[in-house]
Design an enzyme around this catalytic site. Structure first.
Site, PDB file in Angstrom:
ATOM      1  N   GLY A 270       0.807  -1.209   0.000  1.00 37.60           N
ATOM      2  CA  GLY A 270       0.000   0.000   0.000  1.00 37.60           C
ATOM      3  C   GLY A 270       0.837   1.254   0.000  1.00 37.60           C
ATOM      4  O   GLY A 270       1.995   1.248   0.437  1.00 37.60           O
ATOM      5  N   THR A 271       0.241   2.322  -0.494  1.00 37.79           N
ATOM      6  CA  THR A 271       0.931   3.614  -0.544  1.00 37.79           C
ATOM      7  C   THR A 271      -0.083   4.678  -0.940  1.00 37.79           C
ATOM      8  O   THR A 271      -1.241   4.377  -1.216  1.00 37.79           O
ATOM      9  CB  THR A 271       2.086   3.572  -1.565  1.00 37.79           C
ATOM     10  OG1 THR A 271       2.835   4.754  -1.469  1.00 37.79           O
ATOM     11  CG2 THR A 271       1.559   3.433  -2.977  1.00 37.79           C
ATOM     12  N   THR A 272       0.360   5.915  -0.987  1.00 39.47           N
ATOM     13  CA  THR A 272      -0.441   7.008  -1.538  1.00 39.47           C
ATOM     14  C   THR A 272       0.482   7.880  -2.380  1.00 39.47           C
ATOM     15  O   THR A 272       1.477   8.397  -1.872  1.00 39.47           O
ATOM     16  CB  THR A 272      -1.067   7.864  -0.422  1.00 39.47           C
ATOM     17  OG1 THR A 272      -1.916   7.049   0.391  1.00 39.47           O
ATOM     18  CG2 THR A 272      -1.898   8.999  -1.022  1.00 39.47           C
TER      19      THR A 272
END
EC number: 3.4.25.1
Length: 236
Positions: free
Chosen positions: A14-16
């Site tokens: 996950g990341t943004t």
């Protein structure tokens, strides 16, 4: 909790990552948490990678895959610049990433956002999600944290923003994703690219705005017991 986990099983990642155009250039932003399932492998990673002097890429998905694609494209763009005697355009860099991503779509698990400035088209943002599609957009968001940001961007993004407005929007959006997405966290890094060059900024986690039900930063877990109530949610 089951401690007998299969280390060879697929890991959730996950990341943004965010790219925004403004009147004169682009702003790229990302959090810094690299996760392997429930384990945080790196809490201060840099997900905004330089491809050329005027083009950068935000990386999401598999860190190994995105780093490999970035390294290949950086090499090809270096050769391209030598042959033409001038910097590569944002569109050329994006098309190279698109070509690699599409031709290897069965093996790569990475979504990328390319942003930069060139003298022909100015500031441009291109999204290259899983599968290798190339999409030119006024703004692009990616990673697991993007699920929480679509409505926010529909309301907050506007044409003709200034540099400061665009960067504030990116920092606010990443901090919102960090508040809601367990796979996003750490610090916020931004890169501003325009005709004057590139500016990198760093926002530590304890300087980011707190959102609804977030706890204030503490020096010790024991301090949480004596911490004051969470602040009122901020107005967007």
């Amino acid at each position: 909790m089951d401690l007998n986990m299969n280390v060879n099983a697929p890991h959730s990642m996950g990341t943004t990552i965010i790219g925004v155009t403004y009147n004169g250039g682009v702003v790229l932003g990302a959090d810094s948490r690299t996760s392997t399932g429930m384990y945080v492998a790196n809490r201060a990673s840099d997900k905004i990678t330089q491809l050329t002097d005027n083009v950068y890429v935000c990386r999401s998905g598999s860190a190994a895959d995105s780093q490999l694609v970035s390294d290949y494209v950086r090499y090809f763009l270096h050769q391209h610049t030598i042959q033409l005697g001038q910097p590569a355009t944002v569109k050329v860099a994006s098309n190279l990433i698109r070509l690699l991503s599409y031709n290897n779509k069965n093996m790569l698990q990475t979504g990328l956002i390319v942003g930069g400035w060139d003298k022909y088209e100015g500031g441009k943002i291109y999204g290259i999600p899983l599968g290798g599609t190339l999409i030119e957009q006024p703004f692009a968001i990616g990673g697991s944290g993007s699920s929480y940001l679509y409505g926010f961007f529909d309301q907050a993004w506007k044409e003709g923003m200034t540099k400061d407005e665009a960067e504030q929007l990116v920092v606010k959006a990443v901090s919102l994703a960090i508040a809601r997405d367990g796979a996003s966290g750490g610090v916020v890094r931004t890169v501003i690219i325009n005709s004057e060059g590139v500016t990198r900024n760093f926002y530590p986690g304890d300087k980011l705005p707190l959102w609804h039900e977030e706890l204030l930063p503490q020096n010790s877990l024991l301090d949480i017991l004596n911490a004051p109530p969470s602040p009122e949610p901020m107005n967007i």
